[in-house]
Design an enzyme around this catalytic site. Structure first.
Site, PDB file in Angstrom:
ATOM      1  N   PRO A  14       0.921  -1.257   0.046  1.00  0.00           N
ATOM      2  CA  PRO A  14       0.063  -0.662   0.195  1.00  0.00           C
ATOM      3  C   PRO A  14       1.312   1.711  -0.423  1.00  0.00           C
ATOM      4  O   PRO A  14       2.004   1.122   0.596  1.00  0.00           O
ATOM      5  CB  PRO A  14      -1.079   0.110   1.328  1.00  0.00           C
ATOM      6  CG  PRO A  14       0.244  -1.321   1.987  1.00  0.00           C
ATOM      7  CD  PRO A  14       0.746  -2.178   1.002  1.00  0.00           C
ATOM      8  N   ASN A  15       0.609   2.141  -0.940  1.00  0.00           N
ATOM      9  CA  ASN A  15       0.792   3.331  -1.018  1.00  0.00           C
ATOM     10  C   ASN A  15       2.079   3.521  -1.408  1.00  0.00           C
ATOM     11  O   ASN A  15       2.348   4.561  -1.825  1.00  0.00           O
ATOM     12  CB  ASN A  15       1.290   3.591   0.486  1.00  0.00           C
ATOM     13  CG  ASN A  15      -0.419   4.595   0.805  1.00  0.00           C
ATOM     14  OD1 ASN A  15      -1.263   4.987   0.864  1.00  0.00           O
ATOM     15  ND2 ASN A  15      -0.372   4.031   2.859  1.00  0.00           N
ATOM     16  N   ARG A  22       4.491  10.918  -2.356  1.00  0.00           N
ATOM     17  CA  ARG A  22       4.499  10.743  -1.179  1.00  0.00           C
ATOM     18  C   ARG A  22       5.981  10.489  -0.661  1.00  0.00           C
ATOM     19  O   ARG A  22       7.208  10.101  -0.714  1.00  0.00           O
ATOM     20  CB  ARG A  22       4.388   9.491  -1.014  1.00  0.00           C
ATOM     21  CG  ARG A  22       4.041   8.272   0.383  1.00  0.00           C
ATOM     22  CD  ARG A  22       4.027   7.127  -0.075  1.00  0.00           C
ATOM     23  NE  ARG A  22       4.264   6.636   1.596  1.00  0.00           N
ATOM     24  CZ  ARG A  22       4.390   5.612   1.818  1.00  0.00           C
ATOM     25  NH1 ARG A  22       4.762   4.708   1.045  1.00  0.00           N
ATOM     26  NH2 ARG A  22       4.577   5.129   3.000  1.00  0.00           N
ATOM     27  N   TYR A  27      10.975   9.499   1.128  1.00  0.00           N
ATOM     28  CA  TYR A  27      11.056   8.576  -0.260  1.00  0.00           C
ATOM     29  C   TYR A  27      11.571   8.526  -1.628  1.00  0.00           C
ATOM     30  O   TYR A  27      11.754   8.029  -2.636  1.00  0.00           O
ATOM     31  CB  TYR A  27       9.388   7.968  -0.527  1.00  0.00           C
ATOM     32  CG  TYR A  27       9.221   6.823   0.801  1.00  0.00           C
ATOM     33  CD1 TYR A  27       9.785   5.374   1.014  1.00  0.00           C
ATOM     34  CD2 TYR A  27       7.932   7.140   1.543  1.00  0.00           C
ATOM     35  CE1 TYR A  27       9.032   5.045   2.397  1.00  0.00           C
ATOM     36  CE2 TYR A  27       7.524   6.986   3.126  1.00  0.00           C
ATOM     37  CZ  TYR A  27       8.151   5.842   3.327  1.00  0.00           C
ATOM     38  OH  TYR A  27       7.418   5.117   4.800  1.00  0.00           O
ATOM     39  N   ASN A  78       8.201  -5.402  -1.543  1.00  0.00           N
ATOM     40  CA  ASN A  78       7.730  -4.175  -0.411  1.00  0.00           C
ATOM     41  C   ASN A  78       6.894  -4.465  -0.439  1.00  0.00           C
ATOM     42  O   ASN A  78       5.965  -4.010  -0.200  1.00  0.00           O
ATOM     43  CB  ASN A  78       8.393  -3.331  -1.045  1.00  0.00           C
ATOM     44  CG  ASN A  78       8.378  -1.892   0.276  1.00  0.00           C
ATOM     45  OD1 ASN A  78       8.074  -2.185   1.073  1.00  0.00           O
ATOM     46  ND2 ASN A  78       8.452  -0.511  -0.745  1.00  0.00           N
ATOM     47  N   ALA A  81       3.220  -0.762   4.393  1.00  0.00           N
ATOM     48  CA  ALA A  81       2.572  -0.953   6.303  1.00  0.00           C
ATOM     49  C   ALA A  81       2.184  -2.576   6.719  1.00  0.00           C
ATOM     50  O   ALA A  81       2.458  -2.651   7.332  1.00  0.00           O
ATOM     51  CB  ALA A  81       2.025   0.208   6.438  1.00  0.00           C
ATOM     52  N   ASP A  91       2.012 -15.439   6.559  1.00  0.00           N
ATOM     53  CA  ASP A  91       1.995 -16.764   6.467  1.00  0.00           C
ATOM     54  C   ASP A  91       1.830 -17.026   5.164  1.00  0.00           C
ATOM     55  O   ASP A  91       2.378 -18.159   4.426  1.00  0.00           O
ATOM     56  CB  ASP A  91       0.116 -17.226   6.682  1.00  0.00           C
ATOM     57  CG  ASP A  91       0.396 -17.185   8.757  1.00  0.00           C
ATOM     58  OD1 ASP A  91       1.606 -17.395   8.881  1.00  0.00           O
ATOM     59  OD2 ASP A  91      -0.498 -16.929   9.513  1.00  0.00           O
ATOM     60  N   GLU A 102      12.799  -9.315   0.920  1.00  0.00           N
ATOM     61  CA  GLU A 102      12.067  -8.175   1.303  1.00  0.00           C
ATOM     62  C   GLU A 102      12.717  -6.706   1.248  1.00  0.00           C
ATOM     63  O   GLU A 102      14.359  -6.758   1.213  1.00  0.00           O
ATOM     64  CB  GLU A 102      11.728  -8.452   2.602  1.00  0.00           C
ATOM     65  CG  GLU A 102      11.038  -7.227   3.714  1.00  0.00           C
ATOM     66  CD  GLU A 102      11.252  -7.764   5.169  1.00  0.00           C
ATOM     67  OE1 GLU A 102      11.716  -8.188   5.330  1.00  0.00           O
ATOM     68  OE2 GLU A 102      11.190  -6.459   5.651  1.00  0.00           O
ATOM     69  N   HIS A 104      13.222  -2.954   1.172  1.00  0.00           N
ATOM     70  CA  HIS A 104      12.365  -1.404   1.795  1.00  0.00           C
ATOM     71  C   HIS A 104      13.326  -0.304   0.729  1.00  0.00           C
ATOM     72  O   HIS A 104      14.375  -0.273   1.243  1.00  0.00           O
ATOM     73  CB  HIS A 104      12.245  -1.537   3.391  1.00  0.00           C
ATOM     74  CG  HIS A 104      11.370  -2.538   3.708  1.00  0.00           C
ATOM     75  ND1 HIS A 104      10.564  -1.584   4.130  1.00  0.00           N
ATOM     76  CD2 HIS A 104      11.460  -3.378   4.460  1.00  0.00           C
ATOM     77  CE1 HIS A 104       9.720  -3.413   4.289  1.00  0.00           C
ATOM     78  NE2 HIS A 104      10.152  -3.939   4.761  1.00  0.00           N
ATOM     79  N   LEU A 105      12.442   0.733   1.448  1.00  0.00           N
ATOM     80  CA  LEU A 105      13.101   1.958   0.077  1.00  0.00           C
ATOM     81  C   LEU A 105      13.763   2.287   1.580  1.00  0.00           C
ATOM     82  O   LEU A 105      14.822   2.991   1.443  1.00  0.00           O
ATOM     83  CB  LEU A 105      12.263   3.432  -0.046  1.00  0.00           C
ATOM     84  CG  LEU A 105      11.736   2.306  -1.525  1.00  0.00           C
ATOM     85  CD1 LEU A 105      10.279   3.121  -1.957  1.00  0.00           C
ATOM     86  CD2 LEU A 105      12.420   3.276  -2.732  1.00  0.00           C
ATOM     87  N   SER A 106      13.533   3.053   2.544  1.00  0.00           N
ATOM     88  CA  SER A 106      13.351   3.453   3.662  1.00  0.00           C
ATOM     89  C   SER A 106      14.255   2.657   4.444  1.00  0.00           C
ATOM     90  O   SER A 106      14.131   1.278   4.159  1.00  0.00           O
ATOM     91  CB  SER A 106      12.646   4.371   4.903  1.00  0.00           C
ATOM     92  OG  SER A 106      11.927   3.936   4.672  1.00  0.00           O
ATOM     93  N   ARG A 111      13.480   4.762  11.854  1.00  0.00           N
ATOM     94  CA  ARG A 111      12.209   5.388  11.780  1.00  0.00           C
ATOM     95  C   ARG A 111      11.449   5.484  12.803  1.00  0.00           C
ATOM     96  O   ARG A 111      11.974   4.630  13.765  1.00  0.00           O
ATOM     97  CB  ARG A 111      11.577   4.720  10.837  1.00  0.00           C
ATOM     98  CG  ARG A 111      12.492   5.451   9.643  1.00  0.00           C
ATOM     99  CD  ARG A 111      11.454   5.709   7.949  1.00  0.00           C
ATOM    100  NE  ARG A 111      10.645   6.282   7.908  1.00  0.00           N
ATOM    101  CZ  ARG A 111       9.378   5.646   7.258  1.00  0.00           C
ATOM    102  NH1 ARG A 111       9.709   5.378   6.448  1.00  0.00           N
ATOM    103  NH2 ARG A 111       8.358   6.937   7.162  1.00  0.00           N
TER     104      ARG A 111
END
Ligand code: DQA
Length: 149
Positions: A14-15, A22, A27, A78, A81, A91, A102, A104-106, A111
């Site tokens: 999401p997002n 954003r 990001y 990614n 959230a 699961d 996995e 992540h950009l950040s 954080r």
């Protein structure tokens, strides 16, 4: 790698479709469309055929993970959230039959505290965070090595 491209699914939660506008301080300025192009270009250069998808819907992400498990396709994801609280996503990841990276950009652990937990990391082959759009490039490179092992 053989002359037939290796499929890889790059799933985004999401997002992430809002990238570019954003929270650019967190990001970056790369738009989602630019990110897709970057992933496809880097992936093809490495011998992959990336299928890049994004959804704001947890159920959709779970369906894609089921399909990836059934087709034994490696996944770079990614989870956004969902990373921090979705046991349903975890699961589904645990059922995968090919490597999961996995991304992540950040750097979530630098954080807010709620981002310090990933419920996905424990069922991933490995995790890459904090390099902006380059996190995806690094994940593709890591996958080359993982699949060669
Ligand atoms: C994110 C980090 C998450 O904490 C956040 O909810 C996101 C993006 C990242 O790529 O840095 O949506 O996964």
């Amino acid at each position: 790698m053989s002359s037939t491209s290796q499929p890889v699914w790059v799933l985004n939660g999401p997002n992430l479709n809002r990238l570019g506008s954003r929270e650019p301080d967190v990001y970056g300025n790369t738009s989602y469309e630019q990110l897709v192009d970057l992933i496809v270009d880097e992936g093809r250069a490495l011998g992959f055929e990336p299928d890049v998808r994004q959804t704001n819907d947890e159920a959709q992400l779970i369906e894609w993970l089921h399909d990836a498990a059934d087709q034994s396709v490696p996944v770079i994801m990614n989870p956004a959230a969902f990373t921090h609280y979705s046991y349903a996503i975890r699961d589904a990841c645990a059922m995968l039959t090919a490597p999961l990276i996995e991304v992540h950009l950040s750097n979530p652990v630098a954080r807010e505290e709620f981002r310090h937990t990933s419920v996905v990391s424990g069922v991933a082959t490995g995790s890459i965070s904090g390099f902006g759009a380059d996190s995806y490039r690094l994940a593709l490179r890591a996958l080359v090595g993982v699949l060669a092992d």
